[in-house]
Design a protein around this motif. Structure first.
Motif, PDB file in Angstrom:
ATOM      1  N   LYS A  56      42.221  16.009  54.958  1.00 40.88           N
ATOM      2  CA  LYS A  56      41.177  16.589  56.441  1.00 40.88           C
ATOM      3  C   LYS A  56      41.109  17.611  56.031  1.00 40.88           C
ATOM      4  N   MET A  57      40.051  18.931  56.204  1.00 45.85           N
ATOM      5  CA  MET A  57      40.808  19.981  55.521  1.00 45.85           C
ATOM      6  C   MET A  57      40.786  20.635  56.823  1.00 45.85           C
ATOM      7  N   GLU A  58      42.303  21.832  56.876  1.00 44.90           N
ATOM      8  CA  GLU A  58      43.710  22.458  57.924  1.00 44.90           C
ATOM      9  C   GLU A  58      43.532  23.681  57.502  1.00 44.90           C
ATOM     10  N   LYS A  59      42.683  24.829  56.887  1.00 48.44           N
ATOM     11  CA  LYS A  59      42.450  25.762  56.360  1.00 48.44           C
ATOM     12  C   LYS A  59      42.482  26.299  55.193  1.00 48.44           C
ATOM     13  N   ILE A  60      41.398  27.640  55.257  1.00 45.39           N
ATOM     14  CA  ILE A  60      40.658  27.572  53.892  1.00 45.39           C
ATOM     15  C   ILE A  60      41.016  29.491  53.840  1.00 45.39           C
ATOM     16  N   LYS A  61      42.043  30.083  52.444  1.00 49.74           N
ATOM     17  CA  LYS A  61      42.675  31.396  52.724  1.00 49.74           C
ATOM     18  C   LYS A  61      41.921  32.095  51.508  1.00 49.74           C
ATOM     19  N   PRO A  62      42.008  33.463  51.660  1.00 51.59           N
ATOM     20  CA  PRO A  62      41.697  33.984  50.271  1.00 51.59           C
ATOM     21  C   PRO A  62      42.213  34.035  49.647  1.00 51.59           C
ATOM     22  N   MET A  63      42.222  34.261  48.168  1.00 54.21           N
ATOM     23  CA  MET A  63      42.401  34.416  47.298  1.00 54.21           C
ATOM     24  C   MET A  63      42.623  36.454  47.172  1.00 54.21           C
ATOM     25  N   VAL A  64      42.579  37.525  47.436  1.00 55.90           N
ATOM     26  CA  VAL A  64      42.340  38.729  47.772  1.00 55.90           C
ATOM     27  C   VAL A  64      42.456  39.118  46.115  1.00 55.90           C
ATOM     28  N   PHE A  65      43.949  38.898  45.800  1.00 56.31           N
ATOM     29  CA  PHE A  65      43.929  39.119  44.599  1.00 56.31           C
ATOM     30  C   PHE A  65      43.327  39.727  43.378  1.00 56.31           C
ATOM     31  N   ASP A  66      42.274  37.778  43.185  1.00 51.36           N
ATOM     32  CA  ASP A  66      41.730  37.423  42.148  1.00 51.36           C
ATOM     33  C   ASP A  66      40.609  38.394  41.912  1.00 51.36           C
ATOM     34  N   SER A  67      39.856  38.522  42.996  1.00 51.47           N
ATOM     35  CA  SER A  67      38.697  39.420  42.572  1.00 51.47           C
ATOM     36  C   SER A  67      39.000  40.482  41.428  1.00 51.47           C
ATOM     37  N   PHE A  68      39.902  41.047  42.163  1.00 48.86           N
ATOM     38  CA  PHE A  68      40.411  42.404  40.974  1.00 48.86           C
ATOM     39  C   PHE A  68      40.232  42.250  39.577  1.00 48.86           C
ATOM     40  N   TYR A  69      41.138  41.263  39.065  1.00 45.44           N
ATOM     41  CA  TYR A  69      41.907  40.771  38.205  1.00 45.44           C
ATOM     42  C   TYR A  69      40.150  39.861  37.473  1.00 45.44           C
ATOM     43  N   VAL A  70      39.914  39.437  37.785  1.00 46.18           N
ATOM     44  CA  VAL A  70      38.755  38.644  37.518  1.00 46.18           C
ATOM     45  C   VAL A  70      37.685  39.684  37.069  1.00 46.18           C
ATOM     46  N   SER A  71      37.010  40.769  37.985  1.00 45.15           N
ATOM     47  CA  SER A  71      36.156  41.296  37.894  1.00 45.15           C
ATOM     48  C   SER A  71      36.502  42.798  36.483  1.00 45.15           C
ATOM     49  N   LEU A  72      38.175  43.116  36.515  1.00 48.34           N
ATOM     50  CA  LEU A  72      38.594  43.487  35.711  1.00 48.34           C
ATOM     51  C   LEU A  72      38.335  42.848  33.928  1.00 48.34           C
ATOM     52  N   LEU A  73      38.407  41.277  33.740  1.00 49.62           N
ATOM     53  CA  LEU A  73      38.284  40.709  32.666  1.00 49.62           C
ATOM     54  C   LEU A  73      36.390  40.766  32.650  1.00 49.62           C
ATOM     55  N   SER A  74      35.652  40.571  33.509  1.00 52.48           N
ATOM     56  CA  SER A  74      34.380  40.525  33.830  1.00 52.48           C
ATOM     57  C   SER A  74      33.709  41.571  33.024  1.00 52.48           C
ATOM     58  N   GLU A  75      34.356  42.534  33.308  1.00 49.68           N
ATOM     59  CA  GLU A  75      33.382  44.089  32.943  1.00 49.68           C
ATOM     60  C   GLU A  75      34.337  44.258  31.396  1.00 49.68           C
ATOM     61  N   LYS A  76      35.482  43.553  30.942  1.00 54.75           N
ATOM     62  CA  LYS A  76      35.990  43.602  29.850  1.00 54.75           C
ATOM     63  C   LYS A  76      35.285  42.408  29.002  1.00 54.75           C
ATOM     64  N   TYR A  77      34.332  41.707  29.334  1.00 55.26           N
ATOM     65  CA  TYR A  77      33.296  40.642  28.652  1.00 55.26           C
ATOM     66  C   TYR A  77      32.139  41.080  28.231  1.00 55.26           C
ATOM     67  N   LYS A  78      31.449  42.346  29.743  1.00 55.22           N
ATOM     68  CA  LYS A  78      30.326  42.864  29.650  1.00 55.22           C
ATOM     69  C   LYS A  78      30.554  44.449  28.618  1.00 55.22           C
ATOM     70  N   THR A  79      31.727  44.610  29.126  1.00 57.37           N
ATOM     71  CA  THR A  79      31.374  45.989  27.954  1.00 57.37           C
ATOM     72  C   THR A  79      32.530  46.548  27.289  1.00 57.37           C
ATOM     73  N   GLY A  80      33.836  45.485  27.258  1.00 56.93           N
ATOM     74  CA  GLY A  80      33.681  45.598  26.189  1.00 56.93           C
ATOM     75  C   GLY A  80      35.657  46.590  26.433  1.00 56.93           C
ATOM     76  N   LYS A  81      35.494  47.133  27.263  1.00 57.29           N
ATOM     77  CA  LYS A  81      36.775  47.994  27.783  1.00 57.29           C
ATOM     78  C   LYS A  81      37.702  47.452  28.443  1.00 57.29           C
ATOM     79  N   SER A  82      38.675  47.614  28.415  1.00 56.91           N
ATOM     80  CA  SER A  82      40.007  47.008  28.707  1.00 56.91           C
ATOM     81  C   SER A  82      40.282  47.214  30.501  1.00 56.91           C
TER      82      SER A  82
END
Length: 280
Positions: A221-247
């Protein structure tokens, strides 16, 4: 009848540069990486010094950010399992990496065990006093108060079989805690095929809330779903690196923030923690 539709094409930005398709499973509301490497070939896609979860590396911006966030999240993870279990107990961490979570849990009086298939990661864990096994088969017949998978389920080839094994490993009334990326988040939509959390072919599955609930609905039974708010920043940094080459990119921080702000309304964050209770 085929219930898969093409979703998008992306590639392995970390190791091989090979292209992969993501196909949409209409029945489960999840994405599947196609083609999926054979089990004996999967290991080579992890052979990179930049694959952070198998190292304790702190060199470079992305590694430093990852390790800083990891330190903060370890405390929160320990608080979460304590709350879910109403105290300390027995804990199994699946895909334990270099053992940091189990080390912190052990220091908090949990009786810990862990599994990690990567030899290098197991060696680093051993240096911290954490002995990890390399297969779930080694826990056959055992049960735990809490079983955790922190960004692990998306890596597992034999999904149905593993879910069955996980079900047996959780005590009746015990907790199963799963953290996975969410392909329905704003940052996933914004970056498209550059979204770092697709991470093909290491990530074989890409889950939604519906998918997790459906996959575990028989015994949990699903009791709760919690966000991992820091993941969006780390994933976006890495995604931007893949997209633009900027670290480094300030834009990535803005996208990460925007994703969390939109997630506050939509409840679709970059990653979610699912807290499931096994039905007695």
């Amino acid at each position: 009848m085929n219930h898969f539709d093409n979703y998008l094409k992306t590639k392995d930005f970390l190791v091989s540069g090979e292209s992969f398709d993501l196909v949409y499973d209409k029945e489960l509301d999840l994405l599947k990486t196609v083609p999926q490497p054979k089990l004996k070939e999967l290991g080579r896609y992890y052979e990179s010094e930049d694959y952070i979860s198998h190292t304790d590396e702190k060199k470079g911006l992305l590694s430093s950010v990852y390790q800083l966030v990891k330190k903060w999240s370890l405390r929160n993870k320990t608080k979460l399992i304590f709350t879910q279990n109403s105290g300390v107990g027995s804990l199994l961490d699946v895909g334990a990496g270099t053992g940091d979570f189990l080390k912190v849990a052990k220091e908090s009086a949990w009786k810990v065990q862990g599994m990690e298939p990567n030899t290098k990661a197991r060696s680093l864990a051993l240096e911290k006093g954490i002995v990890l096994k390399n297969s779930l088969d080694e826990f056959k017949g055992e049960q735990f108060d809490v079983v955790t998978l922190w960004h692990v389920l998306e890596h597992i080839p034999n999904l149905d079989e593993t879910i069955s094994i996980l079900t047996d490993l959780v005590k009746p009334g015990g907790s199963l805690i799963i953290a996975v990326p969410n392909y329905k988040s704003f940052d996933a939509t914004y970056y498209g095929n550059f979204w770092a959390a697709y991470d093909v072919p290491r990530h074989l599955w890409h889950f939604s809330k519906i998918a997790i609930e459906e996959l575990f609905s028989v015994n949990f039974k699903m009791e709760k779903i919690k966000p991992m708010v820091f993941d969006s920043f780390y994933v976006s940094l890495l995604s931007e690196k893949y997209k633009t080459g900027k670290s480094f990119s300030l834009k990535a921080f803005w996208i990460g923030l925007k994703s969390n702000l939109k997630g506050n309304t939509s409840k679709e964050y970059s990653s979610h923690i699912y807290c499931l209770r096994k039905v007695k």
